[in-house]
Design an enzyme around this catalytic site. Structure first.
Site, PDB file in Angstrom:
ATOM      1  N   ASP A 191       4.364  33.109  94.151  1.00  0.00           N
ATOM      2  CA  ASP A 191       5.421  34.103  94.307  1.00  0.00           C
ATOM      3  C   ASP A 191       6.741  33.328  94.446  1.00  0.00           C
ATOM      4  OD1 ASP A 191       5.526  37.217  95.691  1.00  0.00           O
ATOM      5  OD2 ASP A 191       7.273  35.934  95.813  1.00  0.00           O
ATOM      6  N   HIS A 224      -0.527  38.442 105.687  1.00  0.00           N
ATOM      7  CA  HIS A 224      -1.448  37.381 105.313  1.00  0.00           C
ATOM      8  C   HIS A 224      -0.933  36.655 104.092  1.00  0.00           C
ATOM      9  CE1 HIS A 224      -4.333  38.991 108.098  1.00  0.00           C
ATOM     10  NE2 HIS A 224      -4.061  40.183 107.600  1.00  0.00           N
TER      11      HIS A 224
END
Ligand code: UDP
Length: 423
Positions: free
Chosen positions: A84, A17
């Site tokens: 990220d 996810h």
């Protein structure tokens, strides 16, 4: 003050996810789900590679869609992308919007450095005849990593194969990072000062803000946690071996048997964090035979365990969080790496920081495990390793003090985020 006229976006992939978090302040965080690329009605096969491929093919459209929805719903403009680092396409999204991109690199700074030098490493491997021929050469041309062997590098570098989605993702990330406003890592400058200086020269801003577990320890221990902490209280100082292979890796049955035999033969007091589905892989009646000096739990409160004075060694897969946590609490390492950056983390621990050893030959055998344990736990041979790790522990703790390097970097990050929303 334009406090509520701009929003920041934090974006991280979570397994299969992905999510973006819309942030206005600590009390005002909203989570949006981002499509992971799985076609509707199809079931996940369980292949991580496939999950990465599906996810990548859905980017950046899946993120753009949700970002627009968030802007419409909140009536605010996104003013910064904190993502990220693997989500390299966020660089282009930020450039299109004229806002900062702040990638977060979750492993250690030295593994980022290895990726930044990939082209040079590849050209060196090619001129020497390939990865196997160069395996024992060192990374002499990478600042701060001159004692690390080529063989310790992550598979994505060694394979020289940009067809692997993960390798391609990392390669693209490296091209984009110099365009970011700042790169953030969960480490501290004093751990790798030469690498920090080198990365600072290559990036607009390079901010070590960790170890996060020392600046904001939040792990809860739960019931099984309490039980093992009480058990640790009864053990002698520095006598217990803590064993955990993180959230993904599990050694094969033969290796688990060798490790179990080593613990039993040497009667090393141990606390083993082993998921329930792996317990059946242990030798028959091992639990009963070792119950006087050992304990197995399906999940341990690792920070509290490592902080406990009875723990004298940590047998680990060398995941970055485990290595950082161990050095933050001064527990020497015995590493058995499996994949990704684990081999490099373990090589840094053994060859550069000298705070642990790798299992010789890379896999557990009864004798090698006993040797490693005796080496680390002995007053004599383990002394230097304990001195080194206690030295790093002190540096890590200083880094998060109010005048420490990580605190200063964190303040710089906050300033950067504040300026991006025009407060
Ligand atoms: N962890 C824990 N209890 C356990 C096993 C692991 O709290 O019994 C935590 C550990 O403290 C660390 C994380 O899980 O923060 C594992 O992260 P790491 O990067 O070491 O390995 P990964 O799971 O990513 O392979």
């Amino acid at each position: 003050m334009a406090l509520h006229s701009h929003i920041g976006v934090l974006a991280f992939p979570f397994g299969a996810h992905a999510a973006i978090l819309l942030t206005l302040g600590f009390d005002d965080i909203k989570v949006y789900d981002v499509w992971d690329g799985m076609p509707k009605g199809e079931a996940f096969t369980g292949s991580h590679l496939e999950a990465v491929q599906l996810f990548l093919s859905a980017t950046p459209g899946n993120f753009e869609k949700v970002m627009k929805e968030a802007e419409v719903e909140s009536g605010m403009k996104i003013s910064c992308l904190l993502t990220d680092a693997f989500l390299w396409f966020a660089c282009d999204l930020a450039l299109e919007r004229g806002i900062p991109w702040v990638p977060f690199w979750s492993p250690g700074s030295f593994s980022l450095s290895a990726h930044m030098y990939t082209d040079k490493i590849w050209s060196m491997m090619r001129s020497s005849g390939g990865a196997a021929e160069t395996a024992e050469k060192t990374l002499a041309f990478v600042p701060g990593m001159s004692s690390v062997h080529i063989s310790a590098l992550p598979g994505e570098i060694l394979s020289e194969n940009l067809e692997s989605p993960l390798a391609l993702m990392i390669y693209k990330m490296v091209q984009k990072l110099p365009k970011s406003t700042a790169v953030v890592v969960n480490s501290f400058e004093e751990l790798d000062p030469i690498i920090t200086t080198d990365l600072k020269s290559k990036l607009h801003s390079f901010l070590n803000i960790g170890p996060s577990i020392l600046s904001s320890p939040t792990q809860s221990s739960g019931d099984s946690g309490q039980e093992c902490l009480l058990w640790l209280e009864k053990q002698r100082p520095a006598s217990v071996v803590y064993i955990s292979f993180g959230t993904v890796s599990i050694p094969q049955t033969t290796e688990l048997a060798a490790l179990a035999e080593a613990l039993e033969t040497g009667e090393f007091p141990f606390l083993f964090s082993l998921r329930d589905n792996a317990k059946k892989l242990l030798p028959e009646e091992f639990l009963e035979r070792t119950s006087k000096f050992g304990m197995i739990v399906s999940w341990a409160p690792q920070l509290k365990v490592l902080e406990n004075p009875s723990v004298g060694a940590f047998i680990t897969h060398g995941g970055w969080n485990s290595v950082l946590e161990s050095l933050s609490y001064g527990v020497p390492l015995i590493c058995r790496p499996f994949f990704g950056d684990q081999n490099l983390n373990s090589a840094m621990a053994e060859n550069v920081w000298k705070i642990g050893v790798r299992i010789e030959g890379g896999v557990f055998t009864k004798n090698r495990t006993i040797e490693a344990l005796q080496y680390i736990m002995s007053n004599d041979t383990g002394k230097r390793i304990r001195e080194n790790i206690n030295n790093l522990k002190e540096k890590a703790q200083n880094a998060v003090k109010s005048d420490g390097s990580s605190t200063k970097n964190f303040k710089a990050l906050l300033e950067l985020l504040k300026n991006s929303r025009g407060v």
